[in-house]
Design a protein around this motif. Structure first.
Motif, PDB file in Angstrom:
ATOM      1  N   MET A 234     -27.512  -9.444 -61.723  1.00 36.46           N
ATOM      2  CA  MET A 234     -28.017 -10.116 -60.527  1.00 36.46           C
ATOM      3  C   MET A 234     -27.721 -11.611 -60.619  1.00 36.46           C
ATOM      4  N   SER A 340     -22.890 -11.759 -57.036  1.00 34.24           N
ATOM      5  CA  SER A 340     -24.098 -10.980 -56.778  1.00 34.24           C
ATOM      6  C   SER A 340     -24.025  -9.619 -57.461  1.00 34.24           C
ATOM      7  N   ASP A 361     -29.629  -9.635 -53.921  1.00 35.10           N
ATOM      8  CA  ASP A 361     -29.612  -8.757 -55.087  1.00 35.10           C
ATOM      9  C   ASP A 361     -30.725  -7.706 -55.009  1.00 35.10           C
TER      10      ASP A 361
END
Length: 502
Positions: A234, A340, A361
């Motif tokens: 993330m 991401s 995310d």
């Protein structure tokens, strides 16, 4: 404050109110000097009619007058509240003003208990009236002085409130009351979290709150720390955390109230517990209000508490990315590019557009639940406040049959509760503003249509399910003398889920 239902036999409704023994009974009067049925049933002495005729109370919605020791009335006091113009049924606005006036007056009385005996509301069922009454009374006693060394002065007021209904409506009324109290409890939690200062309400505090809800209502809570978030790749979420020493948390809270194989509704809440803007530092004036930037997370937790207390027969999962956005030597810079969880790259042109960076995310993470629908909730843009003010939350979603149905459900839930939203556009043309020469997208699209381009950014991470976005920047809190969290959009979200559960 304790709430209950007081049943009235239909055969003796015209006289039954006189026999109710209570510290105060609340009845309505109209602007044309007419009495509601309950008020007329109490007025053997003619004192209520005389008060209206003399002008002691006009009957205008929200006005009130307290009378004591009326002849042949068992209640110690009779509180008259104005209901506006006489009609076949009272308007929503007039009813809300009436119960708010009653709540204010009863908060200062020496009576221990009260009975609310007001007429039905136009185009609304009994559940609506009960919910409005409970929320108004709970709002009147809500306090935000928990951290003051000397608490604000408050009178004892009424402790028990009964709502009078026809005996034939008793079962429906009791069910509506239980849901209304749970809703009010959820709103209180949301307000308490929002009002806490950012040195108290940290990501860890939100995580501990989720764990407590899980314990109290037999849910399942999972809290991921930085290493686990890193393992999930993330990179967008983590970029927001670079400038702070406060550890980020990724909260997952599951309410398994439906059938095992039923697809869940996923609520995603933005949890920026303090937003300085990062390197793109905000102006100093009003920055203290950026403690409210976790309003999405707070409302999702409040909703989960409410449905937990209701034991709602629906599978619901809360997903909350939470962290601070602070400036420091290690903070993310304008111009940085991050990757991401979805693999899409983002050029960060403004570090103050951080909410979308943590939400994207979380929205990718939500795919694993194969959801029936995903609704993200966020204090996302000042542009939404410019567009809609402080009355409506902004609702964004794609335009097709599934998304139009989801939008209709959310809008209807808002209208049911007065926690309203307004649908805003998402169109391909706005995506032009998010183009980047160096990454798959930029995180801002300029000042024009700022709330729309923010929604378009999030939409890119929701292709695999039905999704809606609620921008609550204008509705989650109030400024000025009334400064404080509003508890919105807990009523909208909770009612949306109740309706889904059927």
């Amino acid at each position: 404050m304790d709430f209950s239902i007081k049943t009235i036999d239909a055969k003796s409704a015209s006289t039954a109110h006189k026999a109710i023994k209570t510290g105060c009974i609340v009845v309505g009067v109209y602007e044309n000097k007419k009495l509601s049925a309950a008020a007329a049933g109490l007025d053997k002495s003619g004192d209520i009619a005389a008060a209206l005729k003399s002008g002691d109370i006009t009957g205008k919605a929200g006005t009130s007058l307290l009378l004591r020791k009326l002849a042949d009335v068992a209640a110690e006091r009779v509180l008259l509240v104005g209901l506006g113009e006489e009609a076949a049924a009272v308007s929503e606005k007039a009813y809300n003003l009436a119960v708010q006036a009653a709540a204010r007056t009863l908060a200062g009385l020496g009576a221990n208990d009260a009975v609310i005996a007001l007429p039905e509301v136009k185009d609304r069922d009994l559940g609506w009236s009960i919910r409005s009454t409970v929320v108004a009374f709970r709002e009147s006693i809500f306090r935000a002085d928990g951290l003051k060394s000397k608490k604000d002065t408050s009178t004892s007021g009424v402790k028990k409130v009964a709502i009078a209904v026809a005996a034939t409506d008793a079962t429906a009324a009791k069910n509506a009351l239980a849901q209304s109290v749970a809703l009010a409890n959820g709103m209180d939690l949301t307000k308490e979290l929002g009002n806490l200062p950012p040195n108290f309400c940290t990501p860890t505090h939100l995580a501990n709150t989720a764990k407590k809800i899980a314990t109290d209502y037999k849910m399942v809570a999972e809290v991921l720390d930085r290493k686990q978030i890193q393992a999930l790749k993330m990179g967008s979420f983590l970029s927001v955390t670079n400038g702070t020493v406060e550890p980020p948390k990724f909260i997952v809270l599951k309410h398994n109230g439906g059938k095992v194989k039923d697809a869940p509704v996923v609520l995603v809440g933005k949890g920026i517990t303090f937003d300085s803007g990062g390197i793109s530092l905000k102006a100093g004036a009003g920055m203290d209000e950026m403690k409210y930037d976790m309003g999405g997370a707070a409302s999702v937790l409040g909703t989960m508490r409410a449905i937990g207390e209701m034991k709602l027969k629906l599978n619901v999962i809360a997903v909350i990315p939470t962290c601070e956005n602070m400036p420091s030597g290690s903070a993310t810079r304008p111009g940085d590019i991050v990757t991401s969880m979805s693999g899409q790259t983002i050029e960060i042109l403004n570090t103050d557009a951080e909410g979308r960076l943590i939400l994207c995310d979380a929205l990718t993470y939500a795919e694993r639940f194969k959801p029936a629908a995903v609704v993200d909730v966020a204090t996302l843009t000042g542009a939404c406040v410019t567009s809609l003010g402080h009355h409506n939350s902004g609702l964004f979603t794609r335009h097709d049959e599934a998304h139009d149905q989801l939008a209709a459900e959310l809008l209807a839930a808002g209208k049911q509760t007065g926690d309203t939203a307004w649908r805003m556009p998402i169109e391909e043309a706005y995506n032009e503003q998010l183009k980047s020469n160096f990454a798959d997208m930029a995180n801002i699209g300029g000042p024009a249509g700022g709330s729309i381009t923010a929604a378009c950014f999030l939409e890119r991470y929701t292709k695999k399910y039905t999704w809606a976005h609620l921008d609550i920047a204008g509705t989650a809190w109030k400024s000025g003398a009334a400064k404080g969290s509003t508890g919105r959009p807990v009523p909208l979200l909770t009612t949306f889920l109740i309706n889904r559960a059927g």
